[in-house]
Design an enzyme around this catalytic site. Structure first.
Site, PDB file in Angstrom:
ATOM      1  N   ASN A  44       2.320  -3.999  -3.677  1.00 44.64           N
ATOM      2  CA  ASN A  44       0.962  -4.513  -3.515  1.00 44.64           C
ATOM      3  C   ASN A  44       0.049  -3.336  -3.183  1.00 44.64           C
ATOM      4  O   ASN A  44       0.411  -2.490  -2.367  1.00 44.64           O
ATOM      5  CB  ASN A  44       1.026  -5.492  -2.326  1.00 44.64           C
ATOM      6  CG  ASN A  44      -0.131  -6.442  -2.241  1.00 44.64           C
ATOM      7  OD1 ASN A  44      -0.539  -7.007  -3.246  1.00 44.64           O
ATOM      8  ND2 ASN A  44      -0.650  -6.635  -1.032  1.00 44.64           N
TER       9      ASN A  44
ATOM     10  N   GLU B 246      -5.274 -10.548  -2.397  1.00 44.82           N
ATOM     11  CA  GLU B 246      -6.045 -10.548  -1.148  1.00 44.82           C
ATOM     12  C   GLU B 246      -7.542 -10.582  -1.444  1.00 44.82           C
ATOM     13  O   GLU B 246      -8.331  -9.849  -0.855  1.00 44.82           O
ATOM     14  CB  GLU B 246      -5.712  -9.297  -0.311  1.00 44.82           C
ATOM     15  CG  GLU B 246      -4.235  -9.119  -0.083  1.00 44.82           C
ATOM     16  CD  GLU B 246      -3.898  -7.968   0.870  1.00 44.82           C
ATOM     17  OE1 GLU B 246      -4.799  -7.436   1.545  1.00 44.82           O
ATOM     18  OE2 GLU B 246      -2.708  -7.609   0.927  1.00 44.82           O
TER      19      GLU B 246
ATOM     20  N   GLU C 179       0.799  -1.231   0.000  1.00 46.43           N
ATOM     21  CA  GLU C 179       0.000   0.000   0.000  1.00 46.43           C
ATOM     22  C   GLU C 179       0.828   1.277   0.000  1.00 46.43           C
ATOM     23  O   GLU C 179       0.703   2.107   0.905  1.00 46.43           O
ATOM     24  CB  GLU C 179      -0.976  -0.026   1.193  1.00 46.43           C
ATOM     25  CG  GLU C 179      -1.910  -1.230   1.120  1.00 46.43           C
ATOM     26  CD  GLU C 179      -2.918  -1.304   2.277  1.00 46.43           C
ATOM     27  OE1 GLU C 179      -2.797  -0.497   3.212  1.00 46.43           O
ATOM     28  OE2 GLU C 179      -3.803  -2.161   2.213  1.00 46.43           O
TER      29      GLU C 179
ATOM     30  N   HIS D 299      -9.729  -6.481  -2.624  1.00 45.85           N
ATOM     31  CA  HIS D 299     -10.814  -6.376  -1.622  1.00 45.85           C
ATOM     32  C   HIS D 299     -11.963  -5.688  -2.352  1.00 45.85           C
ATOM     33  O   HIS D 299     -11.934  -4.478  -2.555  1.00 45.85           O
ATOM     34  CB  HIS D 299     -10.354  -5.564  -0.413  1.00 45.85           C
ATOM     35  CG  HIS D 299      -9.232  -6.225   0.332  1.00 45.85           C
ATOM     36  ND1 HIS D 299      -9.417  -7.419   1.001  1.00 45.85           N
ATOM     37  CD2 HIS D 299      -7.941  -5.887   0.497  1.00 45.85           C
ATOM     38  CE1 HIS D 299      -8.260  -7.788   1.559  1.00 45.85           C
ATOM     39  NE2 HIS D 299      -7.351  -6.883   1.268  1.00 45.85           N
TER      40      HIS D 299
ATOM     41  N   ASP E   6     -11.297 -10.860  -1.592  1.00 43.89           N
ATOM     42  CA  ASP E   6     -12.502 -11.136  -0.800  1.00 43.89           C
ATOM     43  C   ASP E   6     -13.592 -10.157  -1.231  1.00 43.89           C
ATOM     44  O   ASP E   6     -13.323  -9.222  -1.984  1.00 43.89           O
ATOM     45  CB  ASP E   6     -12.248 -11.108   0.720  1.00 43.89           C
ATOM     46  CG  ASP E   6     -11.616  -9.822   1.221  1.00 43.89           C
ATOM     47  OD1 ASP E   6     -11.596  -8.824   0.482  1.00 43.89           O
ATOM     48  OD2 ASP E   6     -11.135  -9.815   2.377  1.00 43.89           O
TER      49      ASP E   6
END
Ligand code: XIL
Length: 549
Positions: free
Chosen positions: A395, A463, A348, A431, A465
């Site tokens: 990332n 990641e 990030e 996400h 979801d």
């Protein structure tokens, strides 16, 4: 099955192994799990074959309806096909509870199949591209649906051959089905049947339908399908759960090919004080991975926003912080050198919403404030020196769709490469749908992957979801489509080597801790029940296998 499946009915390697040990010890105890495991493969093949038949039948029913317009006959035909599938599946799983647990229910399959066919029919009803279709329309469309039906049956049934271990027959059958489909479309096209839906779209719709049906019916695990496709499917994991939940480790090893350290390689847990390292939990995960043949994605060397210990946060000069970073990266990346496939070197790096602020879109963390924007290249060089074999990633979240944040991420990656930094890949966190934010289509995601791939980079979804909750009656169906589209969108690019979900199963998701305790963001649910998203992921892996070089 999905909501009510219980772990007791699952075939699972460790319990199977324990039962075998008992047998070897001369005790005449035949665990039902051993029987279940033994017959599971046949079960998947039988169910797959029946699902292929059902797919053909349903398409034919819709085709007859295109000709006759008789709604009642269509509905009766659908009911009949559904009943046949239900009967066949009930027989296939009789006496083998694990079989029911390893596949979707016939009702799920049927609903998905029927709505996919409905979508196909609607696509054919779209505004014609060429001349108006004229009076032959119904006959023409009926014919197309018959063609699609035969192809669907062929493509689904080829999974049956694969499940029986006959890879050559499976591939030959699939190739034959595709060839026949192509030839039939060409004939249909010559007679103006395909003015409203293009050959490519029609092909893609049949492939998708067949993969959806096969993904529901097969008993192959995600891991088996990923291995067959030559890609990775991963999960973010915490070692403490391996010890406390007897199904956690076996599920991880059975379903996934890759693990990401969810927290244990972040700065605070692994290096809480300047002279103190806590390698234990991370070591456990690396050892687990080695034991079970899983790839390790290590997360994360530098992440300014979270898990930064006070001694780093309060560093008072560039010199001090530079020394801390050099020590940290050398010690942590150095310890796992050769055992980690990918490192998230910087997590990030961008501002939350991708707004430029006065830092040109870089998050004003302690690293940026004291070391300047060059800290990212510096960290990559340090990591490369500590572990020359690991693939090094940055990332970021919110970069899956076109927009300012993706632009900024792209510029960052390009600038790093131009500066000669050892950057090998980018991670899109994935996400998705948080607080109602739009989710990318498969095409949008593929386009994003291709942009970064064109720079020579690898891309992973790191990641995945979805912000989803049970009070939304459409949640599970949308999640099925989302997981399918994200996995396939990524895997259609050869640059995408892996997709990782952020948590092994819903009960372990950070979304339950951070946002809502009833969140259902992942493919595996409570009790490791396989949710529609799990079957959607399987379908994408089946398609990836035939689409990748
Ligand atoms: C989360 C973990 O899942 C939680 O256990 C932890 O408390 C906070 O961080 N983006 C990331 C991940 O890069 O590291 C975050 O993981 C989720 C958001």
């Amino acid at each position: 099955m999905t909501a009510s499946a219980s772990p007791e009915t699952k075939p699972h390697p460790r319990r199977g192994a324990a039962a075998l040990v008992l047998l070897a010890a001369g005790l005449v105890v035949v665990s039902p799990d051993v029987e279940a495991a033994a017959s599971l493969e046949g079960c998947g093949a039988r169910k797959t074959a029946r699902a292929g038949d059902a797919c053909e039948q349903v398409l034919q029913v819709w085709g007859r309806w295109q000709r006759s317009g008789d709604d009642a006959a269509r509905d009766a035909g659908i009911r009949h096909a559904r009943a046949r599938l239900e009967g066949a599946w009930t027989r296939a799983q009789r006496g083998v509870p694990a079989c029911a647990d390893a596949t979707a229910t016939s009702t799920d399959v049927f609903a998905r199949m029927n709505s996919a066919v409905g979508a196909f029919v609607t696509a054919m009803d779209g505004s014609p591209r060429g001349a108006p279709l004229g009076p032959r329309t119904g006959r023409c469309r009926a014919r197309l649906l018959r063609i699609a039906g035969r192809a669907c049956r062929g493509l689904v049934r080829n999974e049956e051959a694969r499940l029986e271990g006959n890879q050559t027959r499976a591939e030959a059958a699939a190739a034959r089905a595709r060839e026949k489909l192509g030839a039939a479309w060409t004939v249909a096209n010559a007679s103006d049947c395909l003015t409203a839906i293009g050959v490519d779209e029609a092909d893609a719709a049949v492939e998708r339908l067949a993969a959806t049906v096969a993904g529901d019916a097969t008993s192959a695990t995600l891991r088996e399908l990923a291995d067959a496709a030559g890609v990775h499917v991963g999960a973010a994991v915490e070692p403490s759960h391996i010890a406390t939940d007897p199904l956690y480790g076996p599920t991880l090893a059975a379903e996934f090919t890759s693990l990401t350290t969810e927290n244990q390689m972040n700065w605070e847990p692994i290096h809480p004080e300047p002279d103190r390292y806590e390698f234990g939990p991370a070591d456990e995960l690396v050892a687990f991975a080695a034991q079970h043949g899983l790839r390790v994605r290590a997360h994360a060397l530098l992440w300014g926003r979270f898990a930064v210990p006070a001694y780093v946060q309060n560093a008072s000069s560039a010199t001090e912080l530079r020394a801390l970073v050099a020590d940290h990266v050398a010690a942590v990346a150095g310890r796992y050198a050769g055992r980690v496939a990918q490192w998230v070197v910087v997590n990030e790096p961008l501002t939350f919403f991708g707004d430029p602020g006065d830092t040109d879109g870089l998050d004003p963390t302690v690293f940026l404030r004291l070391l300047g924007p060059g800290y990212i290249a510096e960290a990559l060089r340090l990591a490369h020196a500590a572990d020359p074999h690991a693939r090094l990633f940055v990332n970021e979240f919110g970069v899956e769709m076109p927009g300012p944040k993706q632009e900024r991420f792209y510029r960052l990656a390009r600038d790093l490469l131009e500066a000669g930094a050892p950057l090998h890949g980018v991670g899109f966190q994935g996400h998705l749908g948080f607080f109602g934010t739009p989710v990318p289509t498969g095409a949008e995601l593929l386009e994003a992957v291709r942009r970064f791939a064109a720079l020579g980079l690898e891309v992973e979804i790191t990641e995945l979801d979805q912000y989803a909750f049970p009070d939304d009656p459409t949640a599970l169906a949308r999640q099925h489509a989302l997981y399918h589209d994200v996995l396939l969108g990524c895997f259609l690019s050869p640059a995408c080597g892996g997709v990782t979900v952020w948590g092994l199963a819903d009960p372990y998701s950070w979304v339950r801790v951070f946002f809502r305790a009833d969140a259902i963001p992942l493919p595996l649910g409570d009790g490791y029940a396989r949710k529609p998203a799990y079957f959607g992921s399987r379908a994408a892996l089946i398609q990836a296998r035939s689409a990748r070089p």
